[in-house]
Scaffold this active site. Structure first.
Site, PDB file in Angstrom:
ATOM      1  N   ASP A  51       0.846  -1.199   0.000  1.00 37.83           N
ATOM      2  CA  ASP A  51       0.000   0.000   0.000  1.00 37.83           C
ATOM      3  C   ASP A  51       0.881   1.248   0.000  1.00 37.83           C
ATOM      4  O   ASP A  51       1.549   1.543   0.991  1.00 37.83           O
ATOM      5  CB  ASP A  51      -0.892  -0.023   1.245  1.00 37.83           C
ATOM      6  CG  ASP A  51      -2.109   0.868   1.133  1.00 37.83           C
ATOM      7  OD1 ASP A  51      -2.222   1.586   0.124  1.00 37.83           O
ATOM      8  OD2 ASP A  51      -2.946   0.834   2.045  1.00 37.83           O
ATOM      9  N   ASP A  52       0.905   1.969  -1.123  1.00 39.12           N
ATOM     10  CA  ASP A  52       1.729   3.180  -1.266  1.00 39.12           C
ATOM     11  C   ASP A  52       3.224   2.868  -1.274  1.00 39.12           C
ATOM     12  O   ASP A  52       4.033   3.694  -0.826  1.00 39.12           O
ATOM     13  CB  ASP A  52       1.433   4.199  -0.157  1.00 39.12           C
ATOM     14  CG  ASP A  52       0.096   4.882  -0.313  1.00 39.12           C
ATOM     15  OD1 ASP A  52      -0.659   4.533  -1.244  1.00 39.12           O
ATOM     16  OD2 ASP A  52      -0.213   5.770   0.511  1.00 39.12           O
ATOM     17  N   CYS A  86      -5.316   4.157  -4.693  1.00 37.64           N
ATOM     18  CA  CYS A  86      -5.587   2.774  -4.328  1.00 37.64           C
ATOM     19  C   CYS A  86      -6.898   2.191  -4.829  1.00 37.64           C
ATOM     20  O   CYS A  86      -6.903   1.128  -5.458  1.00 37.64           O
ATOM     21  CB  CYS A  86      -5.481   2.615  -2.818  1.00 37.64           C
ATOM     22  SG  CYS A  86      -6.163   3.977  -1.874  1.00 37.64           S
ATOM     23  N   LYS A 141      -6.480  -5.366   3.263  1.00 33.96           N
ATOM     24  CA  LYS A 141      -7.281  -4.202   2.867  1.00 33.96           C
ATOM     25  C   LYS A 141      -8.183  -4.510   1.677  1.00 33.96           C
ATOM     26  O   LYS A 141      -7.742  -5.075   0.680  1.00 33.96           O
ATOM     27  CB  LYS A 141      -6.319  -3.056   2.536  1.00 33.96           C
ATOM     28  CG  LYS A 141      -6.951  -1.801   1.965  1.00 33.96           C
ATOM     29  CD  LYS A 141      -5.882  -0.726   1.802  1.00 33.96           C
ATOM     30  CE  LYS A 141      -6.383   0.481   1.026  1.00 33.96           C
ATOM     31  NZ  LYS A 141      -5.391   1.561   0.951  1.00 33.96           N
ATOM     32  N   HIS A 199     -11.223  -1.969   0.394  1.00 34.62           N
ATOM     33  CA  HIS A 199     -11.282  -0.600  -0.129  1.00 34.62           C
ATOM     34  C   HIS A 199     -11.937  -0.471  -1.502  1.00 34.62           C
ATOM     35  O   HIS A 199     -11.595   0.424  -2.280  1.00 34.62           O
ATOM     36  CB  HIS A 199      -9.875   0.022  -0.159  1.00 34.62           C
ATOM     37  CG  HIS A 199      -9.920   1.530  -0.128  1.00 34.62           C
ATOM     38  ND1 HIS A 199      -8.853   2.314  -0.527  1.00 34.62           N
ATOM     39  CD2 HIS A 199     -10.903   2.393   0.253  1.00 34.62           C
ATOM     40  CE1 HIS A 199      -9.171   3.587  -0.401  1.00 34.62           C
ATOM     41  NE2 HIS A 199     -10.410   3.666   0.073  1.00 34.62           N
ATOM     42  N   ASP A 209       0.090  -0.790  -4.972  1.00 33.34           N
ATOM     43  CA  ASP A 209      -1.164  -0.308  -5.568  1.00 33.34           C
ATOM     44  C   ASP A 209      -0.997   1.033  -6.273  1.00 33.34           C
ATOM     45  O   ASP A 209      -1.856   1.434  -7.064  1.00 33.34           O
ATOM     46  CB  ASP A 209      -2.275  -0.235  -4.526  1.00 33.34           C
ATOM     47  CG  ASP A 209      -1.991   0.753  -3.398  1.00 33.34           C
ATOM     48  OD1 ASP A 209      -0.840   1.193  -3.244  1.00 33.34           O
ATOM     49  OD2 ASP A 209      -2.935   1.076  -2.645  1.00 33.34           O
ATOM     50  N   ASN A 210       0.071   1.748  -5.988  1.00 32.46           N
ATOM     51  CA  ASN A 210       0.383   3.026  -6.650  1.00 32.46           C
ATOM     52  C   ASN A 210       1.765   3.450  -6.179  1.00 32.46           C
ATOM     53  O   ASN A 210       2.394   2.771  -5.356  1.00 32.46           O
ATOM     54  CB  ASN A 210      -0.659   4.107  -6.348  1.00 32.46           C
ATOM     55  CG  ASN A 210      -1.047   4.242  -4.892  1.00 32.46           C
ATOM     56  OD1 ASN A 210      -2.164   3.892  -4.507  1.00 32.46           O
ATOM     57  ND2 ASN A 210      -0.135   4.706  -4.050  1.00 32.46           N
TER      58      ASN A 210
END
Length: 449
Positions: free
Chosen positions: A30-31, A68, A122, A124, A264-265
């Site tokens: 995540d990030d 995300c 997660k 989301h 995710d990014n």
């Protein structure tokens, strides 16, 4: 081989059995920025991710959406999120969007092929109704959070706990990365290896809030505060990945497990993420926002020790993993199977690749890649427009803006962006502030409607 009389020997078996479908472990950070893994930047200690990279194929041109929710929607459906109104921002706690029920998810596709399915971490991509939760979208087991970010220790979002097992809030104490690893290990240890397993392990690290064990933070004392916290969070996530791999080995599953790892990014630069030498970061359509660390590892089926230059996106994950599983693909996908390319096949020329986001200031970001060109367009909240053109074949770090000298290329790519934008059914602007009167639920596991 011919015998003494010149006749071929009988085969050892009359029946050739096709290889068993692989277990699939999809790990999503995540990030996590381009320079937030050890194999890109020795500043960060990620020995387990690095070992997967050495033994697998490293994807140097893997693209996501700038934030995300759109990326997670893309990888779960193989369809661009602009088609169903989930393209322009992360899903906020007060928003009610979710994956369209008529669009099959990766979990549903693999479940139909006989896979056991589990999501740890997660989600989301929808929280406001039971029909939007993982258990209704193909995941037989779910342990984790519905929202885009939680406190890593208290597991709260907006003052309420967002941590559940199969629709029931749990009070499990501990750092969420470690809890996710323990649950993934439990699922593997309880699983019958004779049935293929699909496990999505979606960590919440190194997304804010920046929290990590003190002993790990101390190892990065020479770095600025936010950077040292990001590095410590990534190292803890790496250790968790190591525990999951060890569980696969203990169960004798590792030899036929396809592991796919990605972010995710891009990294959030203001929060200590690092994307160098790429330009930009999370929530922009520059390379640092959408080109992320990624790798695939499948012993005996994907030749290791390689770096692949094939352009691949999150949209390709559903068709690629379904192809590996021998599952039937849904119709009308935007992604393509890249299994042959992961296994060393000739690179495929790609169709236009489109990216978009709305940032916290209300500016709309769009990008379109049509090799060798990439156009980045920012439609600002004040009505002005900025456009940047890069030859990313020769200038992958986007140092030279060539827009002024190539107006025809800019015009053609801008027109293609307009066509993509017209595919949207209409997506309300996202706000970083809740609407007046909104209150979080007392229990995130219980849907608001």
């Amino acid at each position: 081989m011919a015998g003494a009389c010149g006749r071929a020997q009988a085969p050892a078996s009359k029946t050739a059995h096709p290889p068993a479908p692989p277990h699939i472990v999809l790990i999503v950070a995540d990030d996590l920025g381009w320079a937030d893994v050890g194999y890109h930047n020795e500043e960060v200690r990620t020995p387990h991710i690095d070992a997967l990279a050495r033994a697998g194929v490293v994807l140097e041109r893997f693209y996501t959406q700038p934030v995300c929710t759109p990326t997670r929607a893309a990888l779960l459906t193989g369809r661009h999120p602009i088609r169903y109104g989930m393209a322009y921002g992360p899903l906020k706690p007060w928003e009610t969007s979710s994956l369209p029920p008529e669009t099959p998810t990766l979990a549903e596709v693999l479940q139909s092929a006989g896979y056991a399915t589990a999501l740890v971490g997660k989600w989301h991509v929808g929280h406001s109704s039971r029909a939007a939760h993982p258990g209704a979208r193909g995941f037989e087991r779910f342990y984790g959070c519905l929202q885009g970010a939680i406190d890593h220790l208290s597991h709260e979002r907006a003052g309420a706990v967002d941590f559940q097992r199969d629709g029931v809030t749990v009070g499990d104490a501990g750092y969420d990365t470690d809890l996710f690893a323990a649950e993934a290990v439990r699922i593997i240890e309880d699983h019958d290896p004779g049935r293929p397993l699909f496990l999505e392990l979606a960590f919440t690290s190194p997304h804010t809030p920046l929290q990590a064990p003190d002993e790990l933070v101390a190892k990065y004392a020479q770095l600025p505060e936010r950077r040292r916290l990001v590095c410590a969070m990534v190292e803890q996530m790496d250790a968790a990945i190591g525990r999951v791999r060890a569980a696969l080995q203990r169960r004798g599953m590792d030899g036929n497990t396809l592991v796919f790892f990605c972010s995710d990014n891009g990294g959030a630069r203001r929060d200590g993420g690092r994307n160098l030498p790429l330009n930009g970061g999370k929530a922009t359509s520059f390379e640092g926002g959408i080109r992320v660390p990624a790798l695939a590892h499948w012993p005996g089926r994907i030749e290791g020790g390689r770096t692949a230059a094939q352009f691949m996106t999150a949209l390709d994950l559903l068709p690629t993993l379904a192809d590996a599983a021998g599952a039937t693909l849904p119709a009308a996908l935007d992604g393509r199977s890249m299994l042959a390319q992961l296994r060393g096949g000739e690179p495929l020329a790609r169709e236009d690749l489109f990216f978009c986001d709305q940032d916290d200031e209300g500016n709309y970001w769009h990008a379109l890649i049509r090799m060798p060109w990439k156009l980045v367009r920012q439609d600002r909240a004040d009505g002005s427009v900025e456009q940047y053109l890069f030859d990313i074949a020769q200038d992958p770090t986007e140092k030279s803006d060539l827009a002024a000298g190539n107006p025809e290329v800019v015009s053609a790519l801008a027109a293609a962006i307009a066509v993509w934008r017209a595919a949207s059914p209409g997506e309300p602007p996202h706000s970083s502030e809740p609407p007046e009167g909104w209150k979080p639920p007392k229990d995130w596991a219980e849907p608001a409607r």
